[in-house]
Design a protein around this motif. Structure first.
Motif, PDB file in Angstrom:
ATOM      1  N   GLY A 113     119.028  41.830 -25.754  1.00 43.40           N
ATOM      2  CA  GLY A 113     120.217  42.617 -25.452  1.00 43.40           C
ATOM      3  C   GLY A 113     120.427  42.915 -23.986  1.00 43.40           C
ATOM      4  N   MET A 114     119.527  42.418 -23.130  1.00 47.25           N
ATOM      5  CA  MET A 114     119.643  42.649 -21.685  1.00 47.25           C
ATOM      6  C   MET A 114     120.283  41.423 -21.035  1.00 47.25           C
ATOM      7  N   ASP A 115     121.344  41.633 -20.284  1.00 45.84           N
ATOM      8  CA  ASP A 115     122.026  40.537 -19.588  1.00 45.84           C
ATOM      9  C   ASP A 115     121.231  40.151 -18.350  1.00 45.84           C
ATOM     10  N   ILE A 116     120.614  38.974 -18.397  1.00 47.32           N
ATOM     11  CA  ILE A 116     119.773  38.512 -17.289  1.00 47.32           C
ATOM     12  C   ILE A 116     120.546  37.579 -16.365  1.00 47.32           C
ATOM     13  N   VAL A 117     121.254  36.615 -16.961  1.00 47.29           N
ATOM     14  CA  VAL A 117     122.073  35.675 -16.190  1.00 47.29           C
ATOM     15  C   VAL A 117     123.530  35.861 -16.597  1.00 47.29           C
ATOM     16  N   THR A 118     124.379  36.142 -15.637  1.00 51.52           N
ATOM     17  CA  THR A 118     125.796  36.357 -15.906  1.00 51.52           C
ATOM     18  C   THR A 118     126.609  35.174 -15.390  1.00 51.52           C
ATOM     19  N   GLU A 119     127.864  35.112 -15.821  1.00 52.88           N
ATOM     20  CA  GLU A 119     128.757  34.044 -15.375  1.00 52.88           C
ATOM     21  C   GLU A 119     128.945  34.109 -13.865  1.00 52.88           C
ATOM     22  N   LYS A 120     128.992  35.305 -13.314  1.00 55.70           N
ATOM     23  CA  LYS A 120     129.159  35.474 -11.881  1.00 55.70           C
ATOM     24  C   LYS A 120     127.966  34.888 -11.118  1.00 55.70           C
ATOM     25  N   MET A 121     126.752  35.100 -11.640  1.00 55.46           N
ATOM     26  CA  MET A 121     125.553  34.564 -10.991  1.00 55.46           C
ATOM     27  C   MET A 121     125.576  33.039 -10.977  1.00 55.46           C
ATOM     28  N   ILE A 122     126.044  32.448 -12.071  1.00 54.51           N
ATOM     29  CA  ILE A 122     126.108  30.990 -12.152  1.00 54.51           C
ATOM     30  C   ILE A 122     127.111  30.439 -11.148  1.00 54.51           C
ATOM     31  N   GLN A 123     128.272  31.079 -11.052  1.00 56.19           N
ATOM     32  CA  GLN A 123     129.306  30.608 -10.136  1.00 56.19           C
ATOM     33  C   GLN A 123     128.867  30.733  -8.675  1.00 56.19           C
ATOM     34  N   GLU A 124     128.072  31.746  -8.369  1.00 55.79           N
ATOM     35  CA  GLU A 124     127.634  31.961  -6.991  1.00 55.79           C
ATOM     36  C   GLU A 124     126.371  31.179  -6.652  1.00 55.79           C
ATOM     37  N   SER A 125     125.772  30.504  -7.643  1.00 55.90           N
ATOM     38  CA  SER A 125     124.533  29.769  -7.414  1.00 55.90           C
ATOM     39  C   SER A 125     124.788  28.505  -6.583  1.00 55.90           C
ATOM     40  N   GLY A 131     124.563  17.919 -12.501  1.00 57.42           N
ATOM     41  CA  GLY A 131     125.979  18.075 -12.218  1.00 57.42           C
ATOM     42  C   GLY A 131     126.550  19.445 -12.515  1.00 57.42           C
ATOM     43  N   HIS A 132     125.708  20.398 -12.907  1.00 54.75           N
ATOM     44  CA  HIS A 132     126.179  21.741 -13.218  1.00 54.75           C
ATOM     45  C   HIS A 132     125.493  22.767 -12.315  1.00 54.75           C
ATOM     46  N   LYS A 133     126.235  23.818 -11.985  1.00 53.39           N
ATOM     47  CA  LYS A 133     125.624  24.934 -11.286  1.00 53.39           C
ATOM     48  C   LYS A 133     124.711  25.682 -12.258  1.00 53.39           C
ATOM     49  N   VAL A 134     123.494  25.947 -11.815  1.00 54.18           N
ATOM     50  CA  VAL A 134     122.530  26.615 -12.689  1.00 54.18           C
ATOM     51  C   VAL A 134     121.835  27.737 -11.928  1.00 54.18           C
ATOM     52  N   VAL A 135     121.211  28.603 -12.690  1.00 54.01           N
ATOM     53  CA  VAL A 135     120.375  29.665 -12.140  1.00 54.01           C
ATOM     54  C   VAL A 135     118.950  29.409 -12.612  1.00 54.01           C
ATOM     55  N   GLU A 136     118.018  29.312 -11.683  1.00 55.57           N
ATOM     56  CA  GLU A 136     116.617  29.097 -12.011  1.00 55.57           C
ATOM     57  C   GLU A 136     115.873  30.423 -11.917  1.00 55.57           C
TER      58      GLU A 136
END
Length: 261
Positions: A113-125, A131-136
């Motif tokens: 239930g805890m948001d660890i990776v958000t859409e905003k984090m992916i877009q700013e990565s 071929g995709h923006k990712v968060v490691e």
């Protein structure tokens, strides 16, 4: 670039939990607990065997640390504190060496239930994978490579020194110490306590964090970094042991200064 899994409660946006640090602190605690149980499970009053022999050597080593900083008549009771410190710090220092557990996320990720990776984090990565923006997210590291852990430990030690001071020398002598040799020295004594907290915590953090950063840099070298990595990891074991010793002996020195009027 690997990021730490951070959870920030919506109700308390100023409060941030590093889940990697929390996880590794628990792992370190469990390992130390297992070592303690294994070393005391089959105690014998005769010649120690197996893991009991190892743990007795550690206990004798900690007794030596305490005996070098204070009278053992007063210091014998601190053996449990010293043993806990040196085992926890040494094991924690080494955990970041053998493993590197990283998860890759190209979609929002939640855990319990805890948001660890958000859409905003992916877009700013700036990390691109297939071929995709990712968060490691890096989940495995030394807990002592986090300043919040080492500073919390150093703050705990400094608080304990004040508690022990009141217990051993009395509240009157405890207060009197801050105005010796002259009342004008009171601000210097306060600065000294603050400096002890910072130096004790940041010394440990700086050495372990720098070691893990260098390991990450060597890993970027690929096959050419195999030999340098092996050499540096061996040196890191030595550094981890030295830093555990330094933190423990300085803790005992600070306690000794407070309990001897």
């Amino acid at each position: 670039m690997h990021e730490s899994p951070i959870w920030a409660p919506e109700a308390l946006p100023w409060l941030r939990f590093n889940l990697s640090t929390s996880l590794m602190t628990i792992v370190t605690f469990i390992i130390v607990l297992v070592i303690a149980i294994a070393g005391t499970r089959k105690l014998t009053s005769g010649v120690p065997k197996g893991f009991q022999n190892v743990l007795e050597w550690v206990v004798d080593f900690v007794y030596g640390i305490i005996g070098s900083t204070m009278d053992l008549k007063k210091g014998a009771g601190f053996i449990y504190l010293g043993l806990t410190l040196i085992l926890f710090i040494f094991i924690g220092n080494l955990l970041g060496l053998p493993l590197n557990f990283v998860t890759i996320h190209h979609e929002p990720f939640s855990l319990f239930g805890m948001d660890i990776v958000t859409e905003k984090m992916i877009q700013e990565s700036n990390v691109i994978h297939n071929g995709h923006k990712v968060v490691e997210l890096a989940w495995w590291k030394s807990p002592t490579a986090d300043a919040s852990v080492t500073l919390a430990m150093s703050l705990s030690i400094i608080i304990l020194t004040h508690i022990f001071s009141v217990k051993f020398v009395g509240i009157k002598n405890y207060i009197k110490h801050y105005f010796e040799p002259h009342f004008l020295f009171f601000p210097l004594h306060i600065i000294e306590e603050f400096a002890k907290t910072l130096t004790l915590g940041f010394r440990l953090f700086g050495n372990i964090f720098a070691g893990e950063v260098l390991i990450a840099v060597i890993l970027l070298m690929g096959a050419a970094g195999i030999i340098p990595l092996a050499i540096w990891q061996g040196f890191s074991v030595f550094v981890g042991a030295i830093q555990a010793y330094v933190f423990t002996i300085l803790s005992m020195v600070y306690i000794s200064q407070k309990i001897h009027h």
